[in-house]
Motif scaffolding. Structure first.
Motif, PDB file in Angstrom:
ATOM      1  N   VAL A  92       0.839  -1.193   0.000  1.00 45.09           N
ATOM      2  CA  VAL A  92       0.000   0.000   0.000  1.00 45.09           C
ATOM      3  C   VAL A  92       0.879   1.250   0.000  1.00 45.09           C
ATOM      4  CG1 VAL A  92      -1.678   1.332   1.335  1.00 45.09           C
ATOM      5  CG2 VAL A  92      -1.963  -1.130   1.085  1.00 45.09           C
ATOM      6  N   ASP A  93       1.913   1.249   0.842  1.00 43.51           N
ATOM      7  CA  ASP A  93       2.839   2.380   0.880  1.00 43.51           C
ATOM      8  C   ASP A  93       3.518   2.585  -0.468  1.00 43.51           C
ATOM      9  OD1 ASP A  93       2.774   0.783   3.503  1.00 43.51           O
ATOM     10  OD2 ASP A  93       3.366   2.764   4.189  1.00 43.51           O
ATOM     11  N   GLY A  94       3.961   1.471  -1.067  1.00 45.64           N
ATOM     12  CA  GLY A  94       4.636   1.554  -2.352  1.00 45.64           C
ATOM     13  C   GLY A  94       3.733   2.098  -3.440  1.00 45.64           C
ATOM     14  N   LEU A  95       2.484   1.651  -3.456  1.00 47.39           N
ATOM     15  CA  LEU A  95       1.551   2.110  -4.481  1.00 47.39           C
ATOM     16  C   LEU A  95       1.152   3.565  -4.272  1.00 47.39           C
ATOM     17  CD1 LEU A  95      -0.701  -1.051  -4.884  1.00 47.39           C
ATOM     18  CD2 LEU A  95       0.827  -0.066  -6.597  1.00 47.39           C
ATOM     19  N   LEU A  96       1.027   3.987  -3.015  1.00 50.69           N
ATOM     20  CA  LEU A  96       0.751   5.398  -2.752  1.00 50.69           C
ATOM     21  C   LEU A  96       1.910   6.265  -3.264  1.00 50.69           C
ATOM     22  CD1 LEU A  96      -0.803   5.323   0.845  1.00 50.69           C
ATOM     23  CD2 LEU A  96      -1.924   6.146  -1.228  1.00 50.69           C
ATOM     24  N   ALA A  97       3.138   5.832  -2.966  1.00 44.60           N
ATOM     25  CA  ALA A  97       4.310   6.572  -3.444  1.00 44.60           C
ATOM     26  C   ALA A  97       4.361   6.575  -4.968  1.00 44.60           C
ATOM     27  CB  ALA A  97       5.582   5.955  -2.864  1.00 44.60           C
ATOM     28  N   LEU A  98       4.048   5.430  -5.578  1.00 46.16           N
ATOM     29  CA  LEU A  98       4.055   5.331  -7.039  1.00 46.16           C
ATOM     30  C   LEU A  98       2.991   6.235  -7.657  1.00 46.16           C
ATOM     31  CD1 LEU A  98       5.396   3.862  -9.417  1.00 46.16           C
ATOM     32  CD2 LEU A  98       3.672   2.069  -9.188  1.00 46.16           C
ATOM     33  N   THR A  99       1.854   6.378  -6.984  1.00 44.30           N
ATOM     34  CA  THR A  99       0.802   7.268  -7.481  1.00 44.30           C
ATOM     35  C   THR A  99       1.277   8.713  -7.492  1.00 44.30           C
ATOM     36  OG1 THR A  99      -0.881   5.771  -6.561  1.00 44.30           O
ATOM     37  CG2 THR A  99      -1.597   7.965  -7.201  1.00 44.30           C
ATOM     38  N   TYR A 100       1.989   9.110  -6.440  1.00 47.09           N
ATOM     39  CA  TYR A 100       2.533  10.466  -6.409  1.00 47.09           C
ATOM     40  C   TYR A 100       3.562  10.674  -7.523  1.00 47.09           C
ATOM     41  CZ  TYR A 100       0.341  12.105  -2.107  1.00 47.09           C
ATOM     42  OH  TYR A 100      -0.571  12.546  -1.182  1.00 47.09           O
ATOM     43  N   ILE A 101       4.416   9.690  -7.744  1.00 50.18           N
ATOM     44  CA  ILE A 101       5.406   9.790  -8.823  1.00 50.18           C
ATOM     45  C   ILE A 101       4.702   9.895 -10.178  1.00 50.18           C
ATOM     46  CG2 ILE A 101       7.269   8.574 -10.019  1.00 50.18           C
ATOM     47  CD1 ILE A 101       7.980   7.309  -7.285  1.00 50.18           C
ATOM     48  N   SER A 102       3.688   9.062 -10.369  1.00 51.17           N
ATOM     49  CA  SER A 102       2.921   9.091 -11.617  1.00 51.17           C
ATOM     50  C   SER A 102       2.232  10.436 -11.804  1.00 51.17           C
ATOM     51  CB  SER A 102       1.882   7.967 -11.598  1.00 51.17           C
ATOM     52  OG  SER A 102       1.018   8.054 -12.709  1.00 51.17           O
ATOM     53  N   LEU A 103       1.689  10.987 -10.719  1.00 48.91           N
ATOM     54  CA  LEU A 103       1.031  12.296 -10.781  1.00 48.91           C
ATOM     55  C   LEU A 103       2.012  13.380 -11.222  1.00 48.91           C
ATOM     56  CD1 LEU A 103      -1.405  14.168 -10.135  1.00 48.91           C
ATOM     57  CD2 LEU A 103      -0.549  14.258  -7.780  1.00 48.91           C
ATOM     58  N   ILE A 104       3.218  13.348 -10.666  1.00 42.68           N
ATOM     59  CA  ILE A 104       4.234  14.355 -11.013  1.00 42.68           C
ATOM     60  C   ILE A 104       4.636  14.227 -12.487  1.00 42.68           C
ATOM     61  CG2 ILE A 104       6.619  15.070 -10.591  1.00 42.68           C
ATOM     62  CD1 ILE A 104       6.148  14.229  -7.629  1.00 42.68           C
ATOM     63  N   PHE A 105       4.904  12.996 -12.956  1.00 44.21           N
ATOM     64  CA  PHE A 105       5.312  12.806 -14.344  1.00 44.21           C
ATOM     65  C   PHE A 105       4.174  13.136 -15.308  1.00 44.21           C
ATOM     66  CE2 PHE A 105       8.937  10.624 -12.616  1.00 44.21           C
ATOM     67  CZ  PHE A 105       9.914  10.774 -13.593  1.00 44.21           C
ATOM     68  N   HIS A 106       2.951  12.787 -14.905  1.00 49.64           N
ATOM     69  CA  HIS A 106       1.801  13.021 -15.777  1.00 49.64           C
ATOM     70  C   HIS A 106       1.548  14.514 -15.974  1.00 49.64           C
ATOM     71  CE1 HIS A 106      -1.756  11.560 -17.846  1.00 49.64           C
ATOM     72  NE2 HIS A 106      -2.470  12.494 -17.242  1.00 49.64           N
ATOM     73  N   ASN A 107       1.908  15.312 -14.966  1.00 52.23           N
ATOM     74  CA  ASN A 107       1.672  16.753 -15.030  1.00 52.23           C
ATOM     75  C   ASN A 107       2.988  17.534 -15.164  1.00 52.23           C
ATOM     76  OD1 ASN A 107      -1.413  17.213 -14.262  1.00 52.23           O
ATOM     77  ND2 ASN A 107      -0.624  15.543 -13.002  1.00 52.23           N
ATOM     78  N   PHE A 108       3.975  16.887 -15.781  1.00 53.12           N
ATOM     79  CA  PHE A 108       5.315  17.484 -15.853  1.00 53.12           C
ATOM     80  C   PHE A 108       5.312  18.809 -16.626  1.00 53.12           C
ATOM     81  CE2 PHE A 108       9.842  17.700 -16.921  1.00 53.12           C
ATOM     82  CZ  PHE A 108      10.399  17.341 -15.698  1.00 53.12           C
ATOM     83  N   TYR A 109       4.503  18.872 -17.682  1.00 51.47           N
ATOM     84  CA  TYR A 109       4.493  20.072 -18.520  1.00 51.47           C
ATOM     85  C   TYR A 109       3.232  20.920 -18.318  1.00 51.47           C
ATOM     86  CZ  TYR A 109       8.425  17.944 -20.923  1.00 51.47           C
ATOM     87  OH  TYR A 109       9.654  17.388 -21.203  1.00 51.47           O
ATOM     88  N   GLN A 110       2.447  20.591 -17.331  1.00 54.34           N
ATOM     89  CA  GLN A 110       1.273  21.401 -17.037  1.00 54.34           C
ATOM     90  C   GLN A 110       1.135  21.584 -15.534  1.00 54.34           C
ATOM     91  OE1 GLN A 110      -1.871  19.253 -18.897  1.00 54.34           O
ATOM     92  NE2 GLN A 110      -1.753  17.491 -17.551  1.00 54.34           N
ATOM     93  N   LYS A 111       0.548  22.698 -15.156  1.00 52.66           N
ATOM     94  CA  LYS A 111       0.485  23.081 -13.753  1.00 52.66           C
ATOM     95  C   LYS A 111      -0.619  22.314 -13.023  1.00 52.66           C
ATOM     96  CE  LYS A 111       0.178  27.176 -10.805  1.00 52.66           C
ATOM     97  NZ  LYS A 111      -0.046  28.652 -10.781  1.00 52.66           N
ATOM     98  N   ILE A 112      -0.286  21.785 -11.849  1.00 51.74           N
ATOM     99  CA  ILE A 112      -1.284  21.137 -11.005  1.00 51.74           C
ATOM    100  C   ILE A 112      -2.088  22.208 -10.274  1.00 51.74           C
ATOM    101  CG2 ILE A 112      -1.641  19.607  -9.030  1.00 51.74           C
ATOM    102  CD1 ILE A 112       0.919  18.160  -9.781  1.00 51.74           C
TER     103      ILE A 112
END
Length: 489
Positions: A92-112
């Protein structure tokens, strides 16, 4: 015309002694690894392609990764029976961390849009996480390793979860997907419990029962179903939780499809709750029912609910009807003030009271109850069972931590109820929001006697429901816009 037999194929391009040697060495290495590690190695090689596909989907869409957190949250503790000693809880911890990483990469060129986090739920989660972080410097802590082991579930899951819900699941379709997914796993849990009671346990479940769970899961010769959850107590509370949520949605929605789905869900989960033999479910049922009746503004339903509650209480407290039926007998003990389990819990709290009277910040996160024995076997708090979620917070974070926790959750519930009652126009959406808020309150009441609030899968579900309740006006606007669009067409 070119001779087709003279053409070189793709396979011929790798036809060389070096390639053959590398291929042979790889096969030998894989064979040795499988022979050394056994069935787990075979499973690892079979899972690799699916793992690659999963990672591709994760970085394509962080929402996919976040929903995988919910899935693992349901099944991870049950998997421990099949994969002994594997650190599956960290998934669960790993997947939560992976979700944050995915969120950052997914929005790399656009503002959150960070403004979505400007609300009471996130502020409360930050305050609670900050208090938990300060507990690491608590001067009377016996083991700070225990803090590392327990703090993520007690203090940080709330913050990590609500941030992701506000940033990723801020559309009504995601809320509906969350509710349906939740109902699916609870129904699956109920059906698994039916199999355990009426057909039998599989070999891994039987081994777990024989080695660990027999004393608490076989009472007077009767098995308490635990399904694929950690234990019967958590399973029963989770089933009662969904039974109440689904039941409220059933009586508030006008969709025949939703009435069918959530009506069946409510009945099956109520059955699963009974099969668990868990007395703490009364807290969920009473708490959720009382909250919904207090917020529904349907006075006829309020009167019917109050009368029904009085009749149910009277049946179990003052009669012996059905006493020969195990499940009725078991549930009736929850209303006995002289019950041995209740007496022991009250005695434990009496032992804690003088110790904690001079320790307003408690003994440190992870330093109380059975889980603390591995870190501080001779400490005073390690040798007293906490049982209740609130007693655990009281023992570990003191009266200050307990007051803070209750205040923050109470404020979220009150504000969430206000939003649902006065700022949501769609009746079906209002019913769903009041249902999830009622479920939170039911879990709060049940947590007085059991530690269900902070356990999987309940904790992350409750935190998600808090966030969804505060997004109700946005969902309502989506629904109204959709209605207006249909009318214009």
């Amino acid at each position: 015309m070119q001779d087709p037999f003279a053409l070189k194929s793709g396979a011929s391009r790798i036809s060389s002694p070096v390639v053959y040697f590398l291929l042979f060495a790889s096969l030998v290495g894989i064979g040795y690894f499988i022979a050394d590690q056994g069935i787990l190695a075979v499973a690892a090689f079979l899972v690799l392609p699916f793992g690659f596909f999963f990672l591709v989907k994760v970085f394509e869409n962080p929402v996919f990764c976040f929903f995988s957190v919910y899935v693992v949250n349901f099944v991870v503790l049950g998997l421990n029976r099949y994969m002994l000693d594997a650190p599956l809880g960290l998934m669960v911890d790993g997947l939560l961390a992976l979700t944050y990483i995915s969120l950052i990469f997914h929005n790399f060129y656009q503002k959150i849009d960070w403004s979505r986090l400007n609300n009471m739920v996130v502020i409360a989660a930050i305050i609670w996480a900050a208090y938990g972080l300060m507990e690491v410097v608590n001067p009377i802590v016996v083991s700070r390793s225990a803090w590392l082991y327990s703090a993520r579930g007690v203090s940080f899951y709330m913050l990590m979860t609500v941030i992701l819900v506000f940033l990723l699941l801020d559309q009504y379709k995601y809320f509906k997907a969350f509710i349906y997914m939740w109902a699916f796993f609870e129904v699956a849990g109920a059906l698994k419990a039916v199999i355990q009671i009426y057909i039998g346990l599989d070999p891994y479940e039987q081994y777990w029962l024989n080695v660990i769970g027999y004393s608490t899961h076989v009472l007077f010769g009767q098995l308490r179903a635990f399904s694929f959850f950690s234990d019967a107590g958590q399973f029963g509370a989770s089933q009662a939780h969904m039974s109440m949520v689904a039941g409220i949605i059933f009586i508030t929605t006008k969709s025949n499809r939703e009435r069918l789905i959530f009506g069946i869900t409510a009945v099956l989960c109520f059955w699963g709750m009974i099969l668990s033999g868990t007395r703490g479910v009364w807290g969920v049922l009473a708490g959720a029912g009382a909250f919904y009746l207090a917020t529904t503004r349907n006075y006829k339903l309020f009167i019917v609910g109050v009368v029904s509650g009085i009749l149910v209480f009277s049946f179990f407290r003052y009669t012996y009807i059905g006493q020969g039926i195990y499940f009725i007998n078991r549930m009736r003990t929850a209303f006995d003030p002289k019950n041995a389990s209740l007496v022991i819990r009250l005695e434990n709290r009496a032992k804690l009271r003088p110790y904690l009277a001079t320790r307003p910040f408690g003994g440190g996160i992870g330093n109380a109850g059975k889980k603390a024995i591995r870190f501080a076997p001779n400490a005073f708090l390690s040798n007293i069972a906490t049982d209740s979620w609130y007693v655990e917070i009281w023992a570990e974070q003191g009266v200050v931590g307990l007051a803070l926790h209750l205040s923050l959750v109470a404020m979220i519930l009150i504000k969430g109820a206000y939003i649902s009652m006065f700022r949501v126009r769609d009746p079906a959406l209002q019913g769903k929001m009041l249902a999830i808020l009622a479920g939170i309150f039911g879990i709060m009441i049940s947590s007085y006697g059991n530690g269900v609030f902070g356990q999987m899968p309940t904790g992350i579900l409750v935190y998600s429901c808090m966030a969804f309740a505060f997004m109700a006006p946005k969902f309502d606007a989506e629904i109204q816009a959709s209605k207006e669009n249909k009318n214009s067409k």
